[in-house]
Scaffold this motif. Structure first.
Motif, PDB file in Angstrom:
ATOM      1  N   ASP A 141      -3.663  -1.278  -6.586  1.00 27.18           N
ATOM      2  CA  ASP A 141      -3.688  -1.207  -5.124  1.00 27.18           C
ATOM      3  C   ASP A 141      -2.272  -1.131  -4.561  1.00 27.18           C
ATOM      4  OD1 ASP A 141      -6.451  -1.270  -4.932  1.00 27.18           O
ATOM      5  OD2 ASP A 141      -6.549  -3.445  -4.847  1.00 27.18           O
ATOM      6  N   ILE A 142      -1.338  -1.859  -5.190  1.00 28.96           N
ATOM      7  CA  ILE A 142       0.053  -1.793  -4.740  1.00 28.96           C
ATOM      8  C   ILE A 142       0.598  -0.386  -4.951  1.00 28.96           C
ATOM      9  CG2 ILE A 142       2.396  -2.636  -5.186  1.00 28.96           C
ATOM     10  CD1 ILE A 142       1.243  -5.345  -5.789  1.00 28.96           C
ATOM     11  N   LYS A 143       0.326   0.194  -6.109  1.00 30.89           N
ATOM     12  CA  LYS A 143       0.780   1.562  -6.376  1.00 30.89           C
ATOM     13  C   LYS A 143       0.201   2.532  -5.351  1.00 30.89           C
ATOM     14  CE  LYS A 143       1.212   1.150 -11.429  1.00 30.89           C
ATOM     15  NZ  LYS A 143       0.703   1.685 -12.710  1.00 30.89           N
ATOM     16  N   ARG A 144      -1.077   2.362  -5.048  1.00 29.49           N
ATOM     17  CA  ARG A 144      -1.726   3.269  -4.103  1.00 29.49           C
ATOM     18  C   ARG A 144      -1.075   3.195  -2.727  1.00 29.49           C
ATOM     19  NH1 ARG A 144      -5.539   2.183  -0.432  1.00 29.49           N
ATOM     20  NH2 ARG A 144      -5.954   0.138  -1.348  1.00 29.49           N
ATOM     21  N   LEU A 145      -0.753   1.977  -2.289  1.00 33.23           N
ATOM     22  CA  LEU A 145      -0.187   1.807  -0.956  1.00 33.23           C
ATOM     23  C   LEU A 145       1.282   2.231  -0.884  1.00 33.23           C
ATOM     24  CD1 LEU A 145      -1.786  -1.650  -0.055  1.00 33.23           C
ATOM     25  CD2 LEU A 145      -2.399   0.590   0.873  1.00 33.23           C
ATOM     26  N   LEU A 146       1.957   2.247  -2.027  1.00 36.53           N
ATOM     27  CA  LEU A 146       3.382   2.579  -2.035  1.00 36.53           C
ATOM     28  C   LEU A 146       3.673   4.024  -2.428  1.00 36.53           C
ATOM     29  CD1 LEU A 146       5.028  -0.561  -3.714  1.00 36.53           C
ATOM     30  CD2 LEU A 146       4.887  -0.032  -1.281  1.00 36.53           C
ATOM     31  N   HIS A 147       2.665   4.743  -2.933  1.00 38.58           N
ATOM     32  CA  HIS A 147       2.990   6.020  -3.571  1.00 38.58           C
ATOM     33  C   HIS A 147       3.600   7.026  -2.610  1.00 38.58           C
ATOM     34  CE1 HIS A 147      -0.831   7.400  -1.816  1.00 38.58           C
ATOM     35  NE2 HIS A 147      -0.457   8.626  -2.089  1.00 38.58           N
TER      36      HIS A 147
END
Length: 297
Positions: free
Chosen positions: A223-229
Motif C-alpha cells: 500500500d505504501i508503494k502504491r501511494l508513493l509510486h
C-alpha cells in the motif's frame, strides 16, 4: 592486513550490536554484520575495477582477471563504476529536514544515543507526502512509539551524556534516499531529496527497524508503494520528462505521465497539454487532497 575475524568474534560483535539477548535480535545483528561485510567487499571490487578502467585497461583484460568474459564484466560493472552524471546540487526538502529534526528529538526524549529508522518513521509524520501517506494508512506517532518500545530494548543513557546522532542503519537509509532521488532527477536540475524517497527506502528494507514497526502495526508495504509510486517511480530522460519518441514509423502506446502505465480497459487516461494521467493516479490524488491540512499550509 588485519586477520579475518573468527566466527566467535563475529558472534561477539553481533551480541554487542543486538538490542537485546533475544536470539532473534542476535540473528538480526548477525545478518546486518554479514550485509555490512558483503557490501564493503562489493564496494572494494567496484573501486578496484573503476581504477583499472581509469588506468586504461580494457574490459577484456579485466574480465580475464575476474574469470568472466569481456561481455559479462562490462555488463556487470560498467554502470556501477561509471561516474554519476553531474547535477546542479543535492538539497533536502523542508519536509525532510523537519522530519529528521523530529526523529532526533524523539530519540533524545527517550535519552537514546542513536536515532534509528523507527524514529525516522515517526519523524516522517511531521509534514509532506510521507506524512499524508502514513496517516492514510492509519499510522500515528503514538502507535509508532508504542511499537518501538515494545519491539526494541532501548538502553537509555543518562540525560547529561546524551548527544543523539543517527544510527548506521538510519544513515544508510538517508544515503539510499539520496541515491533514489538522484536516479529519478533530471541531469540539469538540483536533486531534491524529500520524504517520499526516505519512506520508500525504510519501508521496503525487510531488515530495517522501521519495517518491523510497520509489520507490527499491520501496515501492508504494498500500500505504501502504491501511494508513493507517482513520486518515486517515474523514469526520466536527461531533461526530466518521459520521452515520447520511439522507433520511426511505430506508434507509441499512450502512457500515464505520472506512473508510466499504458492505457488499458481497466486504466483509463485523461489527456492534458502533452501529458496524460490515469484513473488510478487521479483516485490517489483525490484521496490525498481529501486529507485535512493545517490552516495556512
Amino acid at each position: 592486513m588485519s586477520p579475518e575475524p573468527t566466527v566467535d568474534q563475529l558472534i561477539q560483535a553481533a551480541h554487542a550490536r543486538a538490542t537485546s539477548d533475544d536470539p532473534l535480535d542476535v540473528l538480526d545483528a548477525v545478518l546486518a554484520l554479514a550485509r555490512d561485510v558483503s557490501g564493503r567487499s562489493d564496494e572494494a571490487v567496484d573501486q578496484a575495477v573503476r581504477q583499472t578502467r581509469e588506468a586504461g585497461y580494457s574490459w577484456t583484460v579485466i574480465g580475464e582477471r575476474l574469470g568472466v568474459s569481456r561481455q559479462a564484466a562490462r555488463q556487470r560493472y560498467a554502470d556501477r563504476v561509471a561516474h554519476a552524471p553531474s547535477t546542479v546540487g543535492l538539497i533536502r526538502g523542508r519536509d525532510l529536514e523537519a522530519g529528521l529534526a523530529a526523529a532526533l528529538a524523539a530519540a533524545e526524549a527517550d535519552h537514546l544515543a542513536e536515532a534509528g529508522t523507527e524514529h525516522i518513521l515517526l519523524g516522517l509524520l511531521t509534514d509532506g507526502v510521507a506524512a499524508a501517506t502514513l496517516e492514510q494508512l492509519g499510522v500515528s506517532r503514538d502507535k509508532i512509539r508504542d511499537a518501538g518500545h515494545r519491539l526494541f530494548d532501548y538502553r537509555s543513557e543518562p540525560a547529561h551524556e546524551v548527544r543523539t546522532v543517527f544510527s548506521a542503519e538510519a544513515q544508510a537509509a538517508l544515503a539510499g534516499a539520496e541515491q533514489l532521488a538522484t536516479e529519478r532527477a533530471p541531469a540539469c536540475a538540483p536533486v531534491a531529496v524529500t520524504t517520499p524517497q526516505l519512506l520508500a527506502v525504510i519501508a521496503t528494507n525487510p531488515g530495517s527497524r522501521a519495517r518491523r514497526v510497520l509489520n507490527d502495526l499491520g501496515v501492508d508495504v504494498a500500500d505504501i508503494k502504491r501511494l508513493l509510486h507517482c513520486y518515486i517511480n517515474v523514469p526520466r530522460t536527461p531533461f526530466g520528462r518521459r520521452s515520447r519518441r520511439g522507433r520511426p514509423g511505430k506508434k507509441q502506446a499512450d502512457r500515464c505521465s505520472f506512473c508510466g502505465h499504458a492505457r488499458s480497459e481497466e486504466r483509463r487516461l485523461v489527456a492534458g497539454p502533452d501529458v496524460w494521467i490515469c484513473s488510478e493516479c487521479v483516485e490517489m490524488c483525490s484521496e490525498m487532497l481529501a486529507q485535512p491540512t493545517d490552516a495556512g499550509a
